[in-house]
Enzyme design. Structure first.
Site, PDB file in Angstrom:
ATOM      1  N   LYS A 176      51.661  37.942  42.801  1.00  0.00           N
ATOM      2  CA  LYS A 176      51.772  39.330  41.978  1.00  0.00           C
ATOM      3  C   LYS A 176      52.329  40.272  43.060  1.00  0.00           C
ATOM      4  O   LYS A 176      53.230  41.147  43.088  1.00  0.00           O
ATOM      5  CB  LYS A 176      50.531  39.468  41.155  1.00  0.00           C
ATOM      6  CG  LYS A 176      50.910  40.840  40.409  1.00  0.00           C
ATOM      7  CD  LYS A 176      49.629  41.082  39.656  1.00  0.00           C
ATOM      8  CE  LYS A 176      49.684  42.551  38.934  1.00  0.00           C
ATOM      9  NZ  LYS A 176      48.368  42.683  38.293  1.00  0.00           N
ATOM     10  N   GLU A 207      46.693  33.918  51.837  1.00  0.00           N
ATOM     11  CA  GLU A 207      46.842  32.346  51.927  1.00  0.00           C
ATOM     12  C   GLU A 207      48.271  31.810  51.491  1.00  0.00           C
ATOM     13  O   GLU A 207      49.003  30.996  51.966  1.00  0.00           O
ATOM     14  CB  GLU A 207      45.888  31.792  50.776  1.00  0.00           C
ATOM     15  CG  GLU A 207      44.481  32.033  51.110  1.00  0.00           C
ATOM     16  CD  GLU A 207      43.893  33.356  50.650  1.00  0.00           C
ATOM     17  OE1 GLU A 207      44.550  34.257  50.490  1.00  0.00           O
ATOM     18  OE2 GLU A 207      42.499  33.388  50.650  1.00  0.00           O
ATOM     19  N   GLY A 261      46.323  38.918  37.206  1.00  0.00           N
ATOM     20  CA  GLY A 261      46.532  37.652  37.746  1.00  0.00           C
ATOM     21  C   GLY A 261      45.719  36.627  36.932  1.00  0.00           C
ATOM     22  O   GLY A 261      46.600  35.579  36.472  1.00  0.00           O
ATOM     23  N   ARG A 262      44.671  36.656  36.443  1.00  0.00           N
ATOM     24  CA  ARG A 262      44.089  35.673  35.647  1.00  0.00           C
ATOM     25  C   ARG A 262      44.423  35.901  34.345  1.00  0.00           C
ATOM     26  O   ARG A 262      44.070  34.868  33.642  1.00  0.00           O
ATOM     27  CB  ARG A 262      42.436  35.622  35.770  1.00  0.00           C
ATOM     28  CG  ARG A 262      41.885  37.053  35.425  1.00  0.00           C
ATOM     29  CD  ARG A 262      40.439  37.240  35.861  1.00  0.00           C
ATOM     30  NE  ARG A 262      39.750  38.437  35.585  1.00  0.00           N
ATOM     31  CZ  ARG A 262      40.022  39.483  36.537  1.00  0.00           C
ATOM     32  NH1 ARG A 262      40.699  39.545  37.515  1.00  0.00           N
ATOM     33  NH2 ARG A 262      39.455  40.749  36.005  1.00  0.00           N
ATOM     34  N   GLU A 316      35.629  36.006  36.926  1.00  0.00           N
ATOM     35  CA  GLU A 316      36.205  37.207  37.724  1.00  0.00           C
ATOM     36  C   GLU A 316      36.368  38.419  37.142  1.00  0.00           C
ATOM     37  O   GLU A 316      36.273  39.700  37.221  1.00  0.00           O
ATOM     38  CB  GLU A 316      37.720  36.921  38.147  1.00  0.00           C
ATOM     39  CG  GLU A 316      38.038  37.565  39.214  1.00  0.00           C
ATOM     40  CD  GLU A 316      39.278  37.373  40.075  1.00  0.00           C
ATOM     41  OE1 GLU A 316      39.140  36.946  41.093  1.00  0.00           O
ATOM     42  OE2 GLU A 316      40.490  36.804  39.240  1.00  0.00           O
ATOM     43  N   HIS A 324      27.793  10.849  32.410  1.00  0.00           N
ATOM     44  CA  HIS A 324      27.160   9.822  33.257  1.00  0.00           C
ATOM     45  C   HIS A 324      26.845  10.509  34.517  1.00  0.00           C
ATOM     46  O   HIS A 324      26.374   9.890  35.658  1.00  0.00           O
ATOM     47  CB  HIS A 324      28.242   8.492  33.416  1.00  0.00           C
ATOM     48  CG  HIS A 324      28.609   7.958  32.211  1.00  0.00           C
ATOM     49  ND1 HIS A 324      27.598   6.667  32.048  1.00  0.00           N
ATOM     50  CD2 HIS A 324      29.484   8.286  31.304  1.00  0.00           C
ATOM     51  CE1 HIS A 324      28.272   6.394  30.738  1.00  0.00           C
ATOM     52  NE2 HIS A 324      29.096   7.435  30.399  1.00  0.00           N
ATOM     53  N   LYS A 364      37.918  39.422  52.015  1.00  0.00           N
ATOM     54  CA  LYS A 364      39.366  39.440  52.478  1.00  0.00           C
ATOM     55  C   LYS A 364      39.232  40.363  53.415  1.00  0.00           C
ATOM     56  O   LYS A 364      39.964  40.194  54.658  1.00  0.00           O
ATOM     57  CB  LYS A 364      40.400  40.023  51.392  1.00  0.00           C
ATOM     58  CG  LYS A 364      40.554  39.042  50.268  1.00  0.00           C
ATOM     59  CD  LYS A 364      41.715  39.548  49.428  1.00  0.00           C
ATOM     60  CE  LYS A 364      42.045  38.952  48.220  1.00  0.00           C
ATOM     61  NZ  LYS A 364      43.031  39.649  47.257  1.00  0.00           N
TER      62      LYS A 364
END
Ligand code: G6Q
Length: 554
Positions: free
Chosen positions: A217, A223, A279-280, A365, A396, A516
């Site tokens: 965005k 990263e 973003g999410r 978030e 399991h 950050k």
């Protein structure tokens, strides 16, 4: 934010002072010792009546520790919280993300062309469809082999580079809709700044057949930009350093045309979105380009239709039959009254293996907040921890704790009537397991039952299952693109409802910032050829010194 709106927010009654909050507390004290066994015994129709069905999704909520009165009070709390007005404000495009002064309009990403949604006086729906049409044209060209790489070969590999909201949705959707995907194309997703992620993603790829989608965005995320630069270097190295290859092998998905250009990507190959898409909440924007390339435009539009069906269901259905509202209210009940600290999301569908990871960001978030919209510290628990794995695998491993541990872990089970890959009896076995788990969690096994089975006294306590563990069961016919859209929007809106009741801003993420900023300070300290003057705490200083001493000298 207008003054009126800000005054309204300030004058909202604190949640714990709300009339229905107090009523729920009293109600909880009165009902807290009632076991699900009793609730089912007292009302043999509970399993049929405590259900809701809409737009192809069926919700059985009867195994929650609730009565009709609980639900009545929870709905009254939602009404007292002004939920109706908040829903309308979101759909209208009000700037409800107050700390960033933004509208929250992921619902516009799936609005039909005929709708009008205004942001700052401008109808944004035509812009949404213009981008979708460009994505469609690009997908058609790439999928048909018409879009060629720099050496004239068609693209066979698509690598999405992005992180957080620009990665988790695309990865989840790619896995969830793999059944519908074009198997001639390979898809890879690179998110981590750990170089292994990039190295492994491209190690068997031919650069001349590879397209990178840089999804960001802001187009400034550390990263993503680090990976994008490594991708650029890898491609140029593989193609003899010809800079003009970038235009054929890189496209961008971003809101930041200036940075895209600076990176060297032609803005003709950029697919835009807008600051009113968080973003999410962006997997159905151009951030879903990899999804469209994988499953084709028709399936992508079906996914959007599914989202839109849920938006309309959410916007128009009375709360007592409204799936996201109900899901949210049970989450509030379990979290704030029963004291549950986590929610397990357990899809009995292998294709949904990344769905819990996707939901972790969406839920935590959004609602991992400790102050209200007006900045006051909350005096109640907000977002629980979301986690999960597909069934039956989890059975399991960690289900032991859900059945017999000391913590209350409400579960959302998700299952389908039909398998996408039917083989023999697999699907009946799978679904028998999900039903059995919900049954066992709710009803358990008493000491008397255990003893009546001839279990010796010393062993009996180990074999007792207390039961009374709440769960939701969500069922649909089969995992289609439309049903996936509905499921995601179900949780998006459930998160919103919870945020409204907790009076928090579900749409900012300041908590991601501090780490950050501090990382940016430490990077030069790790890279500096001379000893840096470290001014951190003694632990951080020591860790930096230790790393500098031991790191590989390159
Ligand atoms: C999501 C968050 C966050 C964001 C990433 C990537 O709601 O804002 O996860 O999506 O930090 O950001 P960019 O898309 O700007 O690279």
């Amino acid at each position: 934010m207008g003054k009126q709106e800000s005054d309204d927010k300030k004058s909202a009654v604190p949640l714990t002072k709300a009339k229905n909050w107090a009523a729920l507390q009293t109600h909880y004290q009165r009902t807290k010792d009632t076991h699900l066994r009793t609730l089912f015994f007292d009302d043999p129709t509970r399993g049929q009546t405590m259900t809701a069905e809409a737009i192809g999704l069926f919700l059985d909520y009867s195994k929650n520790r609730v009565t009709d009165e609980t639900i009545r009070l929870l709905i009254a709390l939602a009404e007292e919280s002004g939920l109706r007005a908040h829903i309308d404000a979101m759909f209208r495009g009000d700037k409800i993300n107050t700390t960033e002064n933004r509208a929250v309009l992921h619902v516009a990403l799936r609005a039909p062309k005929t709708e009008t949604i205004l942001v700052d006086g401008q109808n944004i729906v035509p812009q949404v469809h213009a981008v979708l049409e460009r994505m469609t044209a690009f997908s058609d060209r790439l999928r048909s082999g018409d879009w060629k790489g720099n050496t004239g070969k068609p693209i066979r590999n698509v690598v999405n580079i992005g992180i957080g909201g620009s990665d988790l949705g695309p990865v989840m959707a790619y896995e969830a809709l793999k059944h519908y995907s074009d198997r001639h194309l390979n898809f890879r997703f690179v998110s981590n700044v750990d170089s292994t992620d990039f190295a492994e993603a491209v190690q068997d790829l031919d650069p001349s057949e590879t397209l990178f989608i840089v999804s960001s965005k802001t187009f400034t995320t550390l990263e993503t930009m680090t990976n994008a630069h490594s991708a650029r270097a890898w491609l140029l190295q593989g193609l003899g350093g010809d800079e003009s290859a970038i235009a054929k092998h890189f496209v961008a998905v971003s809101t930041n045309a200036a940075e895209v250009k600076k990176f060297g990507i032609d803005t003709a190959n950029m697919f835009g979105f807008w600051d009113w898409v968080g973003g999410r909440y962006s997997m159905d924007s151009a951030i879903g380009l990899s999804t469209m390339l994988a499953v084709g435009p028709e399936n992508f539009y079906a996914l959007l239709d599914g989202f839109h069906h849920m938006d309309e269901h959410f916007r128009t259905t009375p709360f007592e039959r409204n799936l996201p509202v109900l899901l949210a209210l049970f989450a509030i009940w379990n979290n704030d009254f029963l004291g549950a600290q986590t929610v397990a999301v357990l899809p009995y569908e292998q294709y949904l293996k990344r769905f819990p990871a996707y939901l972790q960001q969406l839920t935590m978030e959004s609602n991992g907040k400790h102050v209200t919209l007006s900045g006051a510290e909350v005096d109640y628990a907000t977002c629980p921890i979301y986690w999960g794995e597909p069934g039956t695998n989890g059975q399991h491993s960690f289900y032991q704790l859900i059945h017999q541990g000391t913590r209350l872990i409400p579960c959302d089970f998700i299952g389908f009537y039909q398998a996408l890959n039917p083989i023999g009896a697999h699907h009946d076995v799978l679904i028998a397991n999900v039903f059995a788990q919900a049954e066992a969690l709710a009803f358990g096994k008493t000491l008397e039952q255990v003893k009546s089975e001839g279990v010796p006294d010393w062993l009996a306590p180990h074999r007792v299952f207390e039961g009374n563990r709440p769960s939701n069961m969500i069922l649909a016919e089969r995992l289609t693109p439309a049903i996936l859209g509905e499921l995601i929007a179900l949780y998006e809106h459930s998160v919103f409802v919870q945020g409204v009741i907790w009076q928090i801003n579900s749409f900012d993420q300041w908590g991601v910032e501090l780490g950050k900023v501090l990382a940016q300070r430490i990077i030069p300290e790790l890279e500096s050829p001379s000893e840096p003057a470290l001014k951190h705490d003694s632990s951080t200083n020591n860790l930096i010194e230790r790393y500098r001493k031991h790191k590989a000298k390159s």
